[in-house]
Design an enzyme around this catalytic site. Structure first.
Site, short mmCIF file in Angstrom:
data_model
loop_
_atom_site.label_atom_id
_atom_site.label_comp_id
_atom_site.label_asym_id
_atom_site.label_seq_id
_atom_site.Cartn_x
_atom_site.Cartn_y
_atom_site.Cartn_z
N ASP A 41 9.19 -18.12 0.65
CA ASP A 41 8.38 -16.95 0.31
C ASP A 41 9.05 -16.13 -0.78
O ASP A 41 8.39 -15.64 -1.70
CB ASP A 41 8.14 -16.09 1.55
CG ASP A 41 7.43 -14.79 1.19
OD1 ASP A 41 6.29 -14.86 0.70
OD2 ASP A 41 8.03 -13.70 1.38
N ARG B 230 4.74 -15.54 -8.20
CA ARG B 230 3.40 -14.92 -8.23
C ARG B 230 3.41 -13.63 -9.03
O ARG B 230 2.46 -13.31 -9.74
CB ARG B 230 2.92 -14.65 -6.80
CG ARG B 230 2.55 -15.91 -6.02
CD ARG B 230 2.47 -15.61 -4.53
NE ARG B 230 1.57 -14.52 -4.27
CZ ARG B 230 1.70 -13.67 -3.24
NH1 ARG B 230 2.72 -13.80 -2.41
NH2 ARG B 230 0.83 -12.71 -3.07
N HIS C 135 3.22 -3.94 9.84
CA HIS C 135 3.29 -4.16 8.40
C HIS C 135 2.16 -3.40 7.73
O HIS C 135 1.04 -3.38 8.22
CB HIS C 135 3.19 -5.64 8.05
CG HIS C 135 3.39 -5.91 6.59
ND1 HIS C 135 4.63 -6.06 6.03
CD2 HIS C 135 2.50 -6.05 5.57
CE1 HIS C 135 4.50 -6.27 4.72
NE2 HIS C 135 3.22 -6.26 4.42
N LYS D 100 7.35 -14.10 7.15
CA LYS D 100 8.51 -13.25 7.50
C LYS D 100 8.39 -12.72 8.93
O LYS D 100 9.39 -12.60 9.65
CB LYS D 100 8.63 -12.11 6.50
CG LYS D 100 8.99 -12.57 5.09
CD LYS D 100 9.29 -11.41 4.18
CE LYS D 100 8.06 -10.65 3.76
NZ LYS D 100 7.24 -11.39 2.79
N SER E 265 2.61 -14.94 2.90
CA SER E 265 3.82 -14.20 2.60
C SER E 265 4.18 -13.24 3.73
O SER E 265 5.32 -13.20 4.20
CB SER E 265 3.64 -13.42 1.29
OG SER E 265 4.78 -12.65 1.00
#
Length: 409
Positions: A146, A153, A67, A172, A168
């Protein structure tokens, strides 16, 4: 602030409508200003994972993912997923779209005709079993809490919270049933965290909460005071990814991809050390194996790929004088891409994949008068006037690609 039972009450209530948006907005604002402890972040993450389904295991191979916090020209995911799939690991990659200056992996892949980013869990599992990797968007059933909280947000100005960012991301990734995750935390004007100190705080939180949640998380800081590689845009970044998958492309894109991938091979004991891992991975790029795996993934997800993608009309910009590249105005590049229709100001905006900018220099390069500095690829919307490359009359050192974490001991 809250214990495990209270977090579960809040998240379950938010998902079924008993906790309203304005109540959750107040909580998000409190978290933004007061922060979360590591324990609270871990509890929030766990509740968000439990709000939906987990991806099933399809075989005994290790499952890994990467990520990135996002930045200009960051196309590593397109290369890393098929590259690792060549090395006996599965890569179930759930990615996102671009919003603002930073591009999204899904937008880049959708520049390929027919590429389908929305697969059911059964469809993505079949692709993973056959290919070893997929790159898709999140479904409604993966961490739905999320999805709702992130949208809230975004409109309440509470995105920049280390605890909420961590929950968050990890919710996932935990739902994807991973064995290891590598985190590329970008540092600089083209990324989300402008300083090493801020990026290090996020990296440490991700590592600690990941470990507490049973997911080994390996943080790495990389420079984002200039775009990664040359290409910035959607189709143009796919083209640069194809160059790297074919054994070429910008050296910094190849180097970062190899390092991130190597961290995962070592973590899952598919390689003895980083040097051995990078050697194996480099051979998969140079032999064409990674390119073949990418083409297979694209085909299995409905895409039609036959070489480089078409780009908009080009205009070249050259240096008016000689010197050394001192800085690159990343916000100006990102804003120009958006102005041409290559990015979004709102989630509902359409994207023109053919527009982009090809940056020919990096910080520290010596240039001569008349040398090309950047090329613009325009669509129907013109590129605004920009001067993204600033020159110095004196020598400027190159910037390191990998940066050290600033530990808060």
């Amino acid at each position: 602030m809250l214990d495990a039972d209270q977090w579960r009450f809040l998240i379950e209530g938010y998902c079924d409508g008993q906790v309203t948006d304005y109540q959750m907005s107040a909580l998000a604002m409190a978290i933004y200003f007061r922060g979360l402890t590591r324990r609270e972040t871990a509890e929030l993450t766990r509740c968000m994972v439990d709000s939906g389904e987990r991806l099933p295991r399809v075989n005994d191979r290790p499952r890994v993912d990467k990520h990135s916090t996002g930045g200009l020209g960051d196309k590593v995911s397109l290369i890393l997923a098929p590259l690792l799939a060549c090395c006996d690991v599965d890569v179930p990659m759930i990615s996102g779209r671009g919003l603002g200056r930073t591009g999204g992996t899904l937008d880049k892949l959708e520049a390929i005709e027919g590429y389908e980013t929305q697969l059911t869990i059964d469809q993505s599992s079949r692709v993973l079993k056959d290919v070893g990797c997929f790159i898709v968007g999140a479904t409604e059933s993966i961490a739905p809490a999320d999805r709702r909280l992130y949208g809230l947000r975004d409109v309440t100005g509470t995105v920049e919270s280390v605890g909420l960012i961590t929950a968050s991301i990890l919710s996932k990734k935990l739902a994807a049933s991973l064995d290891a995750l590598v985190m590329d935390v970008k540092v600089g004007s083209a990324g989300f965290m402008p300083t090493i100190e801020q990026a290090s705080e996020l990296a440490e939180c991700l590592q600690e909460v990941g470990a507490e949640s049973g997911l080994p998380t390996l943080p790495l800081l990389s420079d984002m005071d200039q775009p990664l590689g040359r290409a910035i845009g959607n189709a143009i970044e796919v083209n640069e990814s194809l160059d790297v998958l074919g054994g070429g492309g910008p050296k910094e894109v190849r180097a970062l991809t190899l390092r991130l991938s190597a961290e995962l091979l070592v973590a899952t004991k598919q390689a003895s050390d980083l040097r051995a891992a990078e050697k194996l991975l480099a051979s998969k790029l140079d032999s064409g194996d990674a390119m073949q795996r990418f083409e297979q993934m694209v085909h299995e997800q409905g895409g039609k790929l036959s070489g480089h993608l078409p780009l908009g009309r080009r205009s070249e910009h050259v240096a008016e004088r000689s010197g050394w590249v001192e800085s690159i105005d990343c916000p100006a590049i990102g804003d120009a891409i958006i102005a041409m229709g290559g990015g979004r100001r709102q989630t509902t905006d359409s994207v023109d994949p053919s527009v982009g900018i090809d940056l020919h220099v990096r910080i520290g390069d010596r240039v001569e008068a008349g040398q090309p500095l950047w090329t613009v690829h325009e669509g129907p919307k013109p590129c605004p006037p920009i001067t993204p490359v600033q020159l110095s009359e004196t020598n400027v050192p190159a910037r390191p690609l990998i940066l050290p974490l600033s530990r808060n001991d």
